[in-house]
Design an enzyme around this catalytic site. Structure first.
Site, PDB file in Angstrom:
ATOM      1  N   LYS A  38      11.531  11.641  13.169  1.00 52.17           N
ATOM      2  CA  LYS A  38      11.201  10.219  13.153  1.00 52.17           C
ATOM      3  C   LYS A  38      10.497   9.871  11.844  1.00 52.17           C
ATOM      4  CE  LYS A  38       6.829  11.023  15.580  1.00 52.17           C
ATOM      5  NZ  LYS A  38       6.012  10.700  16.769  1.00 52.17           N
ATOM      6  N   ARG A 136      -0.376   6.976  26.992  1.00 55.25           N
ATOM      7  CA  ARG A 136       0.369   6.015  26.174  1.00 55.25           C
ATOM      8  C   ARG A 136       1.604   5.558  26.951  1.00 55.25           C
ATOM      9  NH1 ARG A 136       1.207   8.745  20.293  1.00 55.25           N
ATOM     10  NH2 ARG A 136       2.749   9.819  21.581  1.00 55.25           N
ATOM     11  N   TYR A 264      -7.605  -5.293 -11.349  1.00 55.68           N
ATOM     12  CA  TYR A 264      -7.876  -6.519 -10.615  1.00 55.68           C
ATOM     13  C   TYR A 264      -9.319  -6.596 -10.128  1.00 55.68           C
ATOM     14  CZ  TYR A 264      -2.860  -7.533 -10.382  1.00 55.68           C
ATOM     15  OH  TYR A 264      -1.555  -7.825 -10.691  1.00 55.68           O
ATOM     16  N   MET A 313      -0.364  -2.938  -6.654  1.00 52.80           N
ATOM     17  CA  MET A 313       0.859  -2.783  -5.881  1.00 52.80           C
ATOM     18  C   MET A 313       1.766  -1.701  -6.463  1.00 52.80           C
ATOM     19  SD  MET A 313       3.782  -5.590  -4.859  1.00 52.80           S
ATOM     20  CE  MET A 313       2.646  -6.552  -3.869  1.00 52.80           C
TER      21      MET A 313
END
Length: 368
Positions: A38, A136, A264, A313
């Protein structure tokens, strides 16, 4: 290992083979092996990993979602594939691709039976999940009798396996809890078999369960993280080999004077003359902002280079003051030094989150 000229995840198929063969060697003869692929094979690309493992002889694959199973079929995989968390809207696609759903509640059972009747299926294989403490998904012990009765009223589907999931098999401080889970699963499976009149395959162990609870291997085991080289324990890790190494390069070097800022929001202010390197890798590639501001480090020519400022990013910046390097040099983000566990730990997370979060836009290179 190859020198790189861009950001890549280098995938060592020889290490994958080693891990599979080692884990398989711990099982009794005849115990089946489910390879969990997965999440894009834990970030390593299931379209490459699954066919490779299929040639090695795995008995089953497991994915989380239907789309992942379909992708494997499109890659040519013919080995049985179980879908661990199927949704009703995808049941027809599951059948069309000959995937095997895991049924975990009365609602999901009724909905899949409805689809199976409409398709006039006969003894279609499904996998019944029992809840033994993870809380779960899964049928409760008190539901077993009603479950067997409902299955006995039809011939459209048949339980290929009964399974459960260990909650803390890597934590020896929780051995009593794990033993209780194992005993509850045995009790539920025995009740099912007695009432149904047949014995499906049983499986409960994940990677840590395989390594720590050999008496609970039952008919099959499931391994995900172990295939990729992580045993959740320092001793066990030494028996496995890391499959993935994330590498990048230095794009540009800058020299900051005291008081100058970087990135940033001026996320880093130089306290003294500082040399920095900008790398073509950022939070869109899976290296999140939580690793910035000095928490994590990368390996440049064997030296620690802390990530400074805010991760962007598509880029991040590291402090290379005192490190002998130049633009174009290779950088190891994780794999060896630091390991994925070490890198992830700097941000208070685990290797699973780190390696499964590497973006598909990062190029994968395969070696053996």
């Amino acid at each position: 290992m190859t020198k790189v000229a861009e950001t890549v995840l280098e995938v060592d198929l020889g290490a994958l083979r080693h891990n599979y063969e080692f884990l398989r060697s711990t099982l009794r003869p005849g115990t089946k092996f489910i390879a969990v692929v997965k999440a894009f094979a834990y970030g390593h690309d299931s379209r490459i990993i699954a066919p490779f493992l299929e040639k090695l002889g795995v008995d089953y694959f497991a994915v989380a979602y239907t789309s992942e199973g379909i992708e494997l079929r499109e890659a040519g995989v013919r080995t049985p594939i179980m879908v661990l968390h199927p949704q009703h809207v995808h049941f027809n696609s599951i059948i069309d691709s000959q995937l095997e759903p895991c049924i975990y509640s009365r609602r999901v059972l009724s909905l899949f039976l409805e689809t199976a009747r409409s398709r006039n299926l006969k003894t279609y294989p499904v996998h019944l999940k029992f809840n033994t403490g993870l809380n779960r998904l899964g049928f409760e012990e008190k539901e077993v009798a009603a479950l067997v009765y409902q299955l006995g009223q039809q011939q459209h589907i048949r339980a290929a396996s009964l399974f459960s999931h260990l909650a803390a098999s890597e934590d020896l401080n929780e051995e009593a809890f794990t033993r209780n889970q194992i005993e509850l699963f045995k009790t539920m499976a025995a009740a099912f078999e007695k009432q149904a009149g047949y014995k499906p395959l049983l499986h409960q162990c994940n990677t840590s369960g395989i390594l720590c609870y050999p008496d609970a291997h039952f008919d099959m085991v499931r391994s995900g993280i172990g295939l990729y080289g992580y045993g959740n324990d320092e001793t066990k890790d030494k028996l496995l080999r890391r499959v993935g190494t994330l590498k990048t390069i230095i794009s540009q070097i800058h020299h900051l004077e005291k008081g100058e800022s970087l990135g940033y929001n001026r996320g880093y202010i130089a306290e003294h003359s500082t040399v920095t390197a900008t790398l073509p890798l950022g939070h869109a590639d899976g290296i999140g902002r939580q690793y910035g501001k000095g928490k994590a480090f990368v390996n440049i020519n064997g030296k620690k280079a802390p990530i400074i400022g805010n991760v962007c990013m598509d880029m991040l910046m590291v402090d290379i003051t005192g490190i002998d390097c130049q633009e174009g040099d290779e950088v190891i983000v994780y794999g060896g030094f630091p390991t994925a566990e070490e890198f992830a730990a700097t941000a208070g997370t685990i290797s699973y989150e780190l390696i499964t979060g590497i973006s598909r836009r990062v190029k994968r290179i395969y070696t053996e």
